[in-house]
Design a protein around this motif. Structure first.
Motif, PDB file in Angstrom:
ATOM      1  N   VAL A 124       3.061 -32.447  -4.315  1.00 25.70           N
ATOM      2  CA  VAL A 124       2.523 -33.713  -3.818  1.00 25.70           C
ATOM      3  C   VAL A 124       3.604 -34.779  -4.011  1.00 25.70           C
ATOM      4  CG1 VAL A 124       0.655 -35.407  -4.039  1.00 25.70           C
ATOM      5  CG2 VAL A 124       0.210 -33.015  -4.592  1.00 25.70           C
ATOM      6  N   ASP A 125       4.011 -35.399  -2.911  1.00 28.56           N
ATOM      7  CA  ASP A 125       5.068 -36.422  -2.965  1.00 28.56           C
ATOM      8  C   ASP A 125       6.299 -35.918  -3.731  1.00 28.56           C
ATOM      9  OD1 ASP A 125       3.347 -38.121  -1.638  1.00 28.56           O
ATOM     10  OD2 ASP A 125       2.561 -38.990  -3.514  1.00 28.56           O
ATOM     11  N   GLY A 126       6.658 -34.687  -3.495  1.00 31.71           N
ATOM     12  CA  GLY A 126       7.856 -34.126  -4.137  1.00 31.71           C
ATOM     13  C   GLY A 126       7.642 -33.721  -5.586  1.00 31.71           C
ATOM     14  N   LEU A 127       6.426 -33.862  -6.091  1.00 33.06           N
ATOM     15  CA  LEU A 127       6.157 -33.501  -7.485  1.00 33.06           C
ATOM     16  C   LEU A 127       5.309 -32.238  -7.548  1.00 33.06           C
ATOM     17  CD1 LEU A 127       5.338 -37.052  -8.925  1.00 33.06           C
ATOM     18  CD2 LEU A 127       7.502 -35.788  -9.101  1.00 33.06           C
ATOM     19  N   ARG A 128       5.572 -31.404  -8.544  1.00 35.59           N
ATOM     20  CA  ARG A 128       4.796 -30.175  -8.717  1.00 35.59           C
ATOM     21  C   ARG A 128       3.442 -30.511  -9.328  1.00 35.59           C
ATOM     22  NH1 ARG A 128       7.251 -26.763 -12.485  1.00 35.59           N
ATOM     23  NH2 ARG A 128       8.572 -28.436 -13.259  1.00 35.59           N
ATOM     24  N   ALA A 129       2.397 -29.924  -8.751  1.00 36.48           N
ATOM     25  CA  ALA A 129       1.036 -30.222  -9.234  1.00 36.48           C
ATOM     26  C   ALA A 129       0.175 -28.975  -9.092  1.00 36.48           C
ATOM     27  CB  ALA A 129       0.444 -31.373  -8.437  1.00 36.48           C
ATOM     28  N   ILE A 130      -1.070 -29.088  -9.570  1.00 36.75           N
ATOM     29  CA  ILE A 130      -2.047 -27.994  -9.486  1.00 36.75           C
ATOM     30  C   ILE A 130      -3.262 -28.521  -8.733  1.00 36.75           C
ATOM     31  CG2 ILE A 130      -3.590 -26.515 -10.860  1.00 36.75           C
ATOM     32  CD1 ILE A 130      -0.745 -25.686 -11.260  1.00 36.75           C
ATOM     33  N   LYS A 131      -3.770 -27.714  -7.820  1.00 40.36           N
ATOM     34  CA  LYS A 131      -4.972 -28.134  -7.082  1.00 40.36           C
ATOM     35  C   LYS A 131      -6.129 -28.343  -8.053  1.00 40.36           C
ATOM     36  CE  LYS A 131      -3.605 -25.601  -2.994  1.00 40.36           C
ATOM     37  NZ  LYS A 131      -3.733 -24.335  -2.281  1.00 40.36           N
ATOM     38  N   PRO A 132      -6.961 -29.361  -7.829  1.00 34.54           N
ATOM     39  CA  PRO A 132      -8.079 -29.605  -8.749  1.00 34.54           C
ATOM     40  C   PRO A 132      -9.042 -28.420  -8.788  1.00 34.54           C
ATOM     41  CG  PRO A 132      -8.187 -31.059  -6.821  1.00 34.54           C
ATOM     42  CD  PRO A 132      -6.900 -30.311  -6.721  1.00 34.54           C
ATOM     43  N   MET A 133      -9.715 -28.274  -9.919  1.00 36.87           N
ATOM     44  CA  MET A 133     -10.631 -27.139 -10.096  1.00 36.87           C
ATOM     45  C   MET A 133     -11.708 -27.077  -9.016  1.00 36.87           C
ATOM     46  SD  MET A 133     -11.349 -26.645 -14.127  1.00 36.87           S
ATOM     47  CE  MET A 133     -10.105 -25.881 -15.167  1.00 36.87           C
ATOM     48  N   SER A 134     -12.101 -28.236  -8.493  1.00 36.51           N
ATOM     49  CA  SER A 134     -13.153 -28.254  -7.453  1.00 36.51           C
ATOM     50  C   SER A 134     -12.703 -27.494  -6.201  1.00 36.51           C
ATOM     51  CB  SER A 134     -13.503 -29.696  -7.094  1.00 36.51           C
ATOM     52  OG  SER A 134     -12.336 -30.372  -6.677  1.00 36.51           O
ATOM     53  N   GLU A 135     -11.385 -27.309  -6.031  1.00 35.74           N
ATOM     54  CA  GLU A 135     -10.885 -26.573  -4.853  1.00 35.74           C
ATOM     55  C   GLU A 135     -10.646 -25.096  -5.132  1.00 35.74           C
ATOM     56  OE1 GLU A 135      -7.464 -28.437  -3.082  1.00 35.74           O
ATOM     57  OE2 GLU A 135      -8.392 -30.418  -3.207  1.00 35.74           O
ATOM     58  N   TRP A 136     -10.760 -24.698  -6.393  1.00 36.90           N
ATOM     59  CA  TRP A 136     -10.504 -23.293  -6.706  1.00 36.90           C
ATOM     60  C   TRP A 136     -11.600 -22.430  -6.081  1.00 36.90           C
ATOM     61  CZ3 TRP A 136      -9.050 -23.028 -12.653  1.00 36.90           C
ATOM     62  CH2 TRP A 136      -7.918 -23.829 -12.868  1.00 36.90           C
ATOM     63  N   GLN A 137     -11.167 -21.330  -5.459  1.00 34.91           N
ATOM     64  CA  GLN A 137     -12.160 -20.455  -4.850  1.00 34.91           C
ATOM     65  C   GLN A 137     -12.539 -19.330  -5.802  1.00 34.91           C
ATOM     66  OE1 GLN A 137     -10.089 -19.680  -1.222  1.00 34.91           O
ATOM     67  NE2 GLN A 137     -10.375 -21.841  -0.686  1.00 34.91           N
ATOM     68  N   VAL A 138     -13.827 -19.161  -5.980  1.00 32.14           N
ATOM     69  CA  VAL A 138     -14.331 -18.102  -6.868  1.00 32.14           C
ATOM     70  C   VAL A 138     -15.117 -17.123  -6.009  1.00 32.14           C
ATOM     71  CG1 VAL A 138     -15.716 -17.626  -8.917  1.00 32.14           C
ATOM     72  CG2 VAL A 138     -14.546 -19.829  -8.703  1.00 32.14           C
ATOM     73  N   SER A 139     -14.763 -15.833  -6.102  1.00 29.87           N
ATOM     74  CA  SER A 139     -15.465 -14.867  -5.261  1.00 29.87           C
ATOM     75  C   SER A 139     -16.712 -14.319  -5.946  1.00 29.87           C
ATOM     76  CB  SER A 139     -14.515 -13.733  -4.842  1.00 29.87           C
ATOM     77  OG  SER A 139     -13.584 -13.479  -5.842  1.00 29.87           O
ATOM     78  N   ASP A 140     -17.659 -13.863  -5.124  1.00 28.51           N
ATOM     79  CA  ASP A 140     -18.971 -13.425  -5.643  1.00 28.51           C
ATOM     80  C   ASP A 140     -18.885 -12.178  -6.513  1.00 28.51           C
ATOM     81  OD1 ASP A 140     -20.110 -15.416  -4.276  1.00 28.51           O
ATOM     82  OD2 ASP A 140     -20.649 -14.187  -2.523  1.00 28.51           O
ATOM     83  N   ASN A 141     -18.021 -11.257  -6.084  1.00 30.18           N
ATOM     84  CA  ASN A 141     -18.026  -9.934  -6.721  1.00 30.18           C
ATOM     85  C   ASN A 141     -17.039  -9.832  -7.876  1.00 30.18           C
ATOM     86  OD1 ASN A 141     -15.835 -10.301  -5.146  1.00 30.18           O
ATOM     87  ND2 ASN A 141     -15.922  -8.293  -4.129  1.00 30.18           N
ATOM     88  N   SER A 142     -16.649 -10.984  -8.410  1.00 29.28           N
ATOM     89  CA  SER A 142     -15.587 -10.956  -9.403  1.00 29.28           C
ATOM     90  C   SER A 142     -16.153 -10.855 -10.827  1.00 29.28           C
ATOM     91  CB  SER A 142     -14.766 -12.226  -9.200  1.00 29.28           C
ATOM     92  OG  SER A 142     -14.426 -12.824 -10.387  1.00 29.28           O
ATOM     93  N   ALA A 143     -15.447 -10.121 -11.695  1.00 32.18           N
ATOM     94  CA  ALA A 143     -15.932  -9.935 -13.076  1.00 32.18           C
ATOM     95  C   ALA A 143     -15.697 -11.186 -13.910  1.00 32.18           C
ATOM     96  CB  ALA A 143     -15.225  -8.743 -13.718  1.00 32.18           C
ATOM     97  N   TYR A 144     -14.617 -11.894 -13.619  1.00 33.35           N
ATOM     98  CA  TYR A 144     -14.285 -13.096 -14.391  1.00 33.35           C
ATOM     99  C   TYR A 144     -13.227 -13.890 -13.638  1.00 33.35           C
ATOM    100  CZ  TYR A 144     -10.315 -10.115 -15.648  1.00 33.35           C
ATOM    101  OH  TYR A 144      -9.234  -9.280 -15.577  1.00 33.35           O
ATOM    102  N   LEU A 145     -13.006 -15.097 -14.104  1.00 34.01           N
ATOM    103  CA  LEU A 145     -11.920 -15.923 -13.578  1.00 34.01           C
ATOM    104  C   LEU A 145     -10.915 -16.112 -14.712  1.00 34.01           C
ATOM    105  CD1 LEU A 145     -12.194 -19.125 -11.500  1.00 34.01           C
ATOM    106  CD2 LEU A 145     -11.139 -19.313 -13.739  1.00 34.01           C
ATOM    107  N   HIS A 146      -9.645 -16.038 -14.384  1.00 35.64           N
ATOM    108  CA  HIS A 146      -8.602 -16.215 -15.410  1.00 35.64           C
ATOM    109  C   HIS A 146      -7.646 -17.331 -14.989  1.00 35.64           C
ATOM    110  CE1 HIS A 146      -4.674 -15.522 -17.354  1.00 35.64           C
ATOM    111  NE2 HIS A 146      -5.388 -15.059 -18.361  1.00 35.64           N
ATOM    112  N   TYR A 147      -7.308 -18.179 -15.953  1.00 37.30           N
ATOM    113  CA  TYR A 147      -6.262 -19.173 -15.669  1.00 37.30           C
ATOM    114  C   TYR A 147      -5.503 -19.512 -16.943  1.00 37.30           C
ATOM    115  CZ  TYR A 147      -8.797 -23.253 -17.597  1.00 37.30           C
ATOM    116  OH  TYR A 147      -9.403 -24.157 -18.430  1.00 37.30           O
ATOM    117  N   CYS A 148      -4.420 -20.237 -16.780  1.00 36.52           N
ATOM    118  CA  CYS A 148      -3.601 -20.637 -17.929  1.00 36.52           C
ATOM    119  C   CYS A 148      -3.531 -22.168 -17.960  1.00 36.52           C
ATOM    120  CB  CYS A 148      -2.201 -20.029 -17.803  1.00 36.52           C
ATOM    121  SG  CYS A 148      -1.122 -20.505 -19.162  1.00 36.52           S
TER     122      CYS A 148
END
Ligand code: PLP
Length: 360
Positions: free
Chosen positions: A124-148
């Motif tokens: 964003v504007d030449g800076l490294r960023a992370i998409k907000p959690m509200s945009e993270w896609q979570v699938s139905d058949n998934s056992a868990y979500l992992h992040y750092c």
């Protein structure tokens, strides 16, 4: 010269803890031997283990339906431990890719499942960023979500608290655990290698919700099977006793400092001071969007990289150690975990201002 060690890990430990350990090396608890040399099954060591767990629980206010496991294998061990313990009969899990370590977890996960990967990295504007959690896609058949939540190498942090309903959220807190209050109840499992904010390398802490036990894959090695570890009070095999003992001293030290709330405040002060000097200068730069800046690992570049070598030589001579950036990023990186006092960051920023004056 007073030395401040900005290593990303194994990292600086509180000097009071080291002095105490130094004494204990020859005569621990009046036993005439060190804690390293006694059995993990002895009543003396079991008390060390119990106290360390209780202090850790107190510091993070860990709810009673969570188990704390003292494991081997480091953060990378848990890249395998999470899928082997939590996949159950599912075929996939969601992995948020926000940087080097989250990506490394994805690579390991491929051995056990087909991860559904969401690339959260954005510029964003030449800076490294992370998409907000509200945009993270979570699938139905998934056992868990992992992040750092804190990417040690990239210097990127996800400061939001996860809120994903029934989804089992797992996270690699290796470089941010105990640096601020944490709502454990939002997570299914949290893990952290000790060698940054906790104690010596060789110990890895896992916090897991008890209803998630009992699902390990049949091929899961017993030494990373959460249920086996829990049933054996983390002593299924010989645990890293010295690292456990020393981490216990760090927990006591943290309590004396006022716990994680006090750490949160001072860590913010330290980060503000360092980013302030970087932002107020054209000589230094950090290219992470302010909302995603890590408070633990601060990478920065010199405008003229030809000066990197001199910067590292002079800073080392001034007692400011381990400022070389990770080989995949280059430039500089200052890791400023709990044990780094505010004076250490002041010494660094004074040096940076002075170096700029002489070479800018
Ligand atoms: N995860 C994070 C966030 C890290 O910073 C590191 C190490 O630097 C690791 C995992 C890997 O840890 P270990 O070397 O203990 O396996």
């Amino acid at each position: 010269t007073q030395v401040y060690n900005f290593s990303s890990g194994p990292a600086m430990l509180p000097v009071d803890v080291l002095r105490r350990a130094q004494h204990d090396l020859c005569d621990w608890n009046g036993l005439g031997t060190s804690v390293m040399e006694i059995s993990h099954r002895s009543k003396e060591f079991i008390q060390v283990a119990i106290d360390a767990e209780q202090d850790f629980r107190d510091l993070l206010q860990i709810p009673s339906n969570y188990k704390v496991l003292f494991c081997h294998g480091g953060g990378r061990g848990q890249f395998a431990g999470i899928p082997l313990n939590l996949l159950g009969d599912k075929k996939t899990a969601d992995y948020i890719d926000g940087g080097y370590w989250a990506h490394s977890a994805v690579k390991e996960a491929h051995k056990y499942l087909t991860p559904t990967v969401f690339d959260a990295k954005v510029t964003v504007d030449g800076l490294r960023a992370i998409k907000p959690m509200s945009e993270w896609q979570v699938s139905d058949n998934s056992a868990y979500l992992h992040y750092c939540p804190n990417e040690t190498i990239d210097g990127i942090a996800i400061h939001e608290t996860p809120d994903f309903g029934d989804t089992v959220v797992t996270a690699d807190f290796s470089s941010t655990i105990l640096s601020q209050p944490l709502d454990v109840s939002r997570f299914g499992a949290i893990y952290a290698g000790a060698q940054k904010n906790i104690g010596p390398a060789g110990l890895t802490l896992v916090i897991v919700r008890e209803d998630l036990l009992g699902k390990a894959h049949k091929s899961c090695p017993s030494i990373i099977d959460y249920t086996v570890l829990n049933d054996n009070d983390s002593m299924f095999n010989t645990p890293p006793t010295f690292a456990w003992y020393l981490s216990g001293l760090v927990f006591k030290w943290l309590k004396e400092q006022g716990g994680v709330a006090a750490m949160d405040k001072i860590n913010q002060e330290k980060a503000d001071l360092l980013y302030g000097v970087i932002d107020n200068s054209d000589f230094y730069r950090n290219d992470v969007a302010p909302a995603n800046r890590s408070r633990m690992n601060v990478p920065f570049q010199l405008a003229d990289s030809a000066l990197d070598k001199l910067f590292l030589e002079e800073s080392f001579a001034a007692g400011l150690h381990a400022l070389k950036g990770h080989r995949v990023v280059g430039g500089m990186r200052a890791s400023i975990y709990n044990a780094m006092p505010l004076e250490g960051v002041k010494a660094l920023t004074d040096f940076m201002v002075n170096f700029e004056r002489r070479h800018g």
